[in-house]
Design a protein around this motif. Structure first.
Motif, PDB file in Angstrom:
ATOM      1  N   LYS A 167       0.827  -1.209   0.000  1.00  0.00           N
ATOM      2  CA  LYS A 167       0.000   0.000   0.000  1.00  0.00           C
ATOM      3  C   LYS A 167       0.861   1.260   0.000  1.00  0.00           C
ATOM      4  CE  LYS A 167      -4.043   1.939   2.339  1.00  0.00           C
ATOM      5  NZ  LYS A 167      -5.038   1.729   3.417  1.00  0.00           N
ATOM      6  N   LEU A 168       1.936   1.257   0.782  1.00  0.00           N
ATOM      7  CA  LEU A 168       2.826   2.419   0.832  1.00  0.00           C
ATOM      8  C   LEU A 168       3.624   2.569  -0.457  1.00  0.00           C
ATOM      9  CD1 LEU A 168       4.153   2.290   4.509  1.00  0.00           C
ATOM     10  CD2 LEU A 168       2.412   3.797   3.550  1.00  0.00           C
ATOM     11  N   LEU A 169       4.049   1.459  -1.027  1.00  0.00           N
ATOM     12  CA  LEU A 169       4.779   1.513  -2.288  1.00  0.00           C
ATOM     13  C   LEU A 169       3.899   2.060  -3.411  1.00  0.00           C
ATOM     14  CD1 LEU A 169       6.703  -1.869  -2.069  1.00  0.00           C
ATOM     15  CD2 LEU A 169       7.773   0.383  -2.276  1.00  0.00           C
ATOM     16  N   GLU A 170       2.618   1.742  -3.364  1.00  0.00           N
ATOM     17  CA  GLU A 170       1.690   2.204  -4.394  1.00  0.00           C
ATOM     18  C   GLU A 170       1.289   3.665  -4.201  1.00  0.00           C
ATOM     19  OE1 GLU A 170      -0.632  -2.000  -5.407  1.00  0.00           O
ATOM     20  OE2 GLU A 170      -1.413  -0.640  -3.862  1.00  0.00           O
ATOM     21  N   ASN A 171       1.466   4.178  -2.981  1.00  0.00           N
ATOM     22  CA  ASN A 171       1.019   5.539  -2.666  1.00  0.00           C
ATOM     23  C   ASN A 171       2.109   6.327  -1.936  1.00  0.00           C
ATOM     24  OD1 ASN A 171      -2.063   5.295  -3.300  1.00  0.00           O
ATOM     25  ND2 ASN A 171      -1.572   3.492  -2.078  1.00  0.00           N
ATOM     26  N   PRO A 172       3.191   6.692  -2.628  1.00  0.00           N
ATOM     27  CA  PRO A 172       4.296   7.397  -1.977  1.00  0.00           C
ATOM     28  C   PRO A 172       3.894   8.744  -1.366  1.00  0.00           C
ATOM     29  CG  PRO A 172       4.550   7.411  -4.371  1.00  0.00           C
ATOM     30  CD  PRO A 172       3.463   6.445  -4.051  1.00  0.00           C
ATOM     31  N   VAL A 173       2.891   9.414  -1.943  1.00  0.00           N
ATOM     32  CA  VAL A 173       2.432  10.693  -1.378  1.00  0.00           C
ATOM     33  C   VAL A 173       1.779  10.453  -0.018  1.00  0.00           C
ATOM     34  CG1 VAL A 173       0.875  12.653  -1.663  1.00  0.00           C
ATOM     35  CG2 VAL A 173       2.169  11.787  -3.618  1.00  0.00           C
ATOM     36  N   ASP A 174       0.959   9.406   0.076  1.00  0.00           N
ATOM     37  CA  ASP A 174       0.343   9.052   1.361  1.00  0.00           C
ATOM     38  C   ASP A 174       1.405   8.621   2.355  1.00  0.00           C
ATOM     39  OD1 ASP A 174      -2.103   9.610   0.294  1.00  0.00           O
ATOM     40  OD2 ASP A 174      -2.678   7.517  -0.033  1.00  0.00           O
ATOM     41  N   SER A 175       2.425   7.934   1.865  1.00  0.00           N
ATOM     42  CA  SER A 175       3.525   7.517   2.725  1.00  0.00           C
ATOM     43  C   SER A 175       4.204   8.725   3.358  1.00  0.00           C
ATOM     44  CB  SER A 175       4.549   6.704   1.911  1.00  0.00           C
ATOM     45  OG  SER A 175       5.691   6.408   2.682  1.00  0.00           O
ATOM     46  N   ARG A 176       4.444   9.739   2.548  1.00  0.00           N
ATOM     47  CA  ARG A 176       5.059  10.971   3.048  1.00  0.00           C
ATOM     48  C   ARG A 176       4.165  11.642   4.096  1.00  0.00           C
ATOM     49  NH1 ARG A 176       9.774  14.103   3.489  1.00  0.00           N
ATOM     50  NH2 ARG A 176       9.230  16.298   3.408  1.00  0.00           N
ATOM     51  N   LYS A 177       2.873  11.685   3.827  1.00  0.00           N
ATOM     52  CA  LYS A 177       1.933  12.311   4.754  1.00  0.00           C
ATOM     53  C   LYS A 177       1.932  11.578   6.097  1.00  0.00           C
ATOM     54  CE  LYS A 177      -2.926  13.605   5.234  1.00  0.00           C
ATOM     55  NZ  LYS A 177      -4.273  13.598   4.583  1.00  0.00           N
ATOM     56  N   MET A 178       1.911  10.256   6.057  1.00  0.00           N
ATOM     57  CA  MET A 178       1.926   9.470   7.294  1.00  0.00           C
ATOM     58  C   MET A 178       3.229   9.690   8.053  1.00  0.00           C
ATOM     59  SD  MET A 178       0.242   5.835   6.165  1.00  0.00           S
ATOM     60  CE  MET A 178      -0.285   5.342   7.794  1.00  0.00           C
ATOM     61  N   GLY A 179       4.327   9.757   7.306  1.00  0.00           N
ATOM     62  CA  GLY A 179       5.620   9.985   7.940  1.00  0.00           C
ATOM     63  C   GLY A 179       5.668  11.307   8.681  1.00  0.00           C
ATOM     64  N   MET A 180       5.105  12.344   8.088  1.00  0.00           N
ATOM     65  CA  MET A 180       5.111  13.651   8.736  1.00  0.00           C
ATOM     66  C   MET A 180       4.185  13.677   9.945  1.00  0.00           C
ATOM     67  SD  MET A 180       7.456  15.023   7.116  1.00  0.00           S
ATOM     68  CE  MET A 180       7.419  16.607   7.977  1.00  0.00           C
ATOM     69  N   GLU A 181       3.098  12.923   9.909  1.00  0.00           N
ATOM     70  CA  GLU A 181       2.249  12.782  11.095  1.00  0.00           C
ATOM     71  C   GLU A 181       3.025  12.093  12.222  1.00  0.00           C
ATOM     72  OE1 GLU A 181      -0.660  13.827  11.898  1.00  0.00           O
ATOM     73  OE2 GLU A 181      -1.460  14.587  10.016  1.00  0.00           O
ATOM     74  N   GLY A 182       3.867  11.129  11.837  1.00  0.00           N
ATOM     75  CA  GLY A 182       4.714  10.455  12.825  1.00  0.00           C
ATOM     76  C   GLY A 182       5.701  11.415  13.457  1.00  0.00           C
ATOM     77  N   ARG A 183       6.258  12.296  12.647  1.00  0.00           N
ATOM     78  CA  ARG A 183       7.175  13.321  13.164  1.00  0.00           C
ATOM     79  C   ARG A 183       6.474  14.180  14.219  1.00  0.00           C
ATOM     80  NH1 ARG A 183      12.539  15.319  13.648  1.00  0.00           N
ATOM     81  NH2 ARG A 183      12.373  17.541  14.023  1.00  0.00           N
ATOM     82  N   LEU A 184       5.262  14.624  13.931  1.00  0.00           N
ATOM     83  CA  LEU A 184       4.511  15.444  14.877  1.00  0.00           C
ATOM     84  C   LEU A 184       4.220  14.676  16.167  1.00  0.00           C
ATOM     85  CD1 LEU A 184       1.941  17.145  12.456  1.00  0.00           C
ATOM     86  CD2 LEU A 184       3.951  18.196  13.519  1.00  0.00           C
TER      87      LEU A 184
END
Length: 222
Positions: A167-184
């Motif tokens: 799912k993450l490989l298919e949606n790199p933009v969503d992956s980035r968004k989730m990663g930034m939520e993790g940062r917060l």
């Protein structure tokens, strides 16, 4: 009982300023049963038919289950897709995290009952702005918010792990968004300076209460 998880130095572990276009997955940890490296390899193998250029880097001392991992990649014929880097210093781990698509940790309860607490590697990866794919195990459920900062599956659920990697490989933009939520999430709950201050205040309170108790006992004896 007070629970104060380890804090993360967010000045060392921080996100890349660019959209991550790699298909690189990262696993960091000792090759012990409770970190489930064999299951990680099995899950990774399942996504290669969809993303043959995907790579998995496994960082950690080449001991414990390492030889079994080598046998597994030969058995699965994925030797060219997996890299064992050995022990890597903290600065280089931070760089690997910054430029990986996602962090994978397949934690399980070992046959002899050994479990993880709150893995520092997961908090570091979240601080680096990449999503986490892990298991519902120990303190991981506090570190990872399912479907917001990453994905969690049941222990030994290889198919579930593979599904979320895909799912993450298919949606790199969503992956980035989730990663930034993790940062917060890390900035709010796992900042190193804040966690150290919590420890300091806890010790200070314990000492103060002990002094107060001793004075009361002294007065009663008089």
């Amino acid at each position: 009982i007070k629970v104060i998880p380890c804090g993360i130095d967010t000045s060392t572990f921080y996100p890349s300023t660019e959209q991550n276009k790699t298909q690189n997955l990262l696993a960091v940890g000792r090759f012990t049963p409770k970190k489930g490296p064999i299951y990680t390899l099995e899950a990774f193998h399942k996504i290669l038919s969809h993303f043959p250029n995907a790579k998995l880097t496994m960082v950690g001392q080449k001991s414990g289950l390492y030889d079994m991992c080598i046998e597994k990649i030969e058995q699965l014929n994925i030797k060219n897709s997996v890299e064992f880097s050995g022990v890597v210093n903290r600065t280089d781990v931070a760089i690997l995290m910054r430029y990986s698509l996602a962090f994978v940790l397949f934690s399980i309860t070992a046959d002899y009952g050994d479990m993880l607490g709150s893995p520092v590697s997961i908090a570091e990866a979240s601080a680096s702005g990449i999503p986490i794919i892990s298991t519902k195990h120990g303190g991981i459920t506090d570190l990872v918010i399912h479907s917001k900062t990453g994905y969690l599956v049941e222990e030994k659920d290889v198919d579930g792990m593979a599904k979320y990697i895909l799912k993450l490989l298919e949606n790199p933009v969503d992956s980035r968004k989730m990663g930034m939520e993790g940062r917060l999430h890390v900035e709010k709950n796992y900042q190193q300076c804040n966690q150290l201050n919590k420890l300091f205040l806890l010790v200070q309170k314990a000492v103060s209460e002990k002094d107060s108790l001793q004075k009361d006992m002294h007065r009663k004896t008089l």
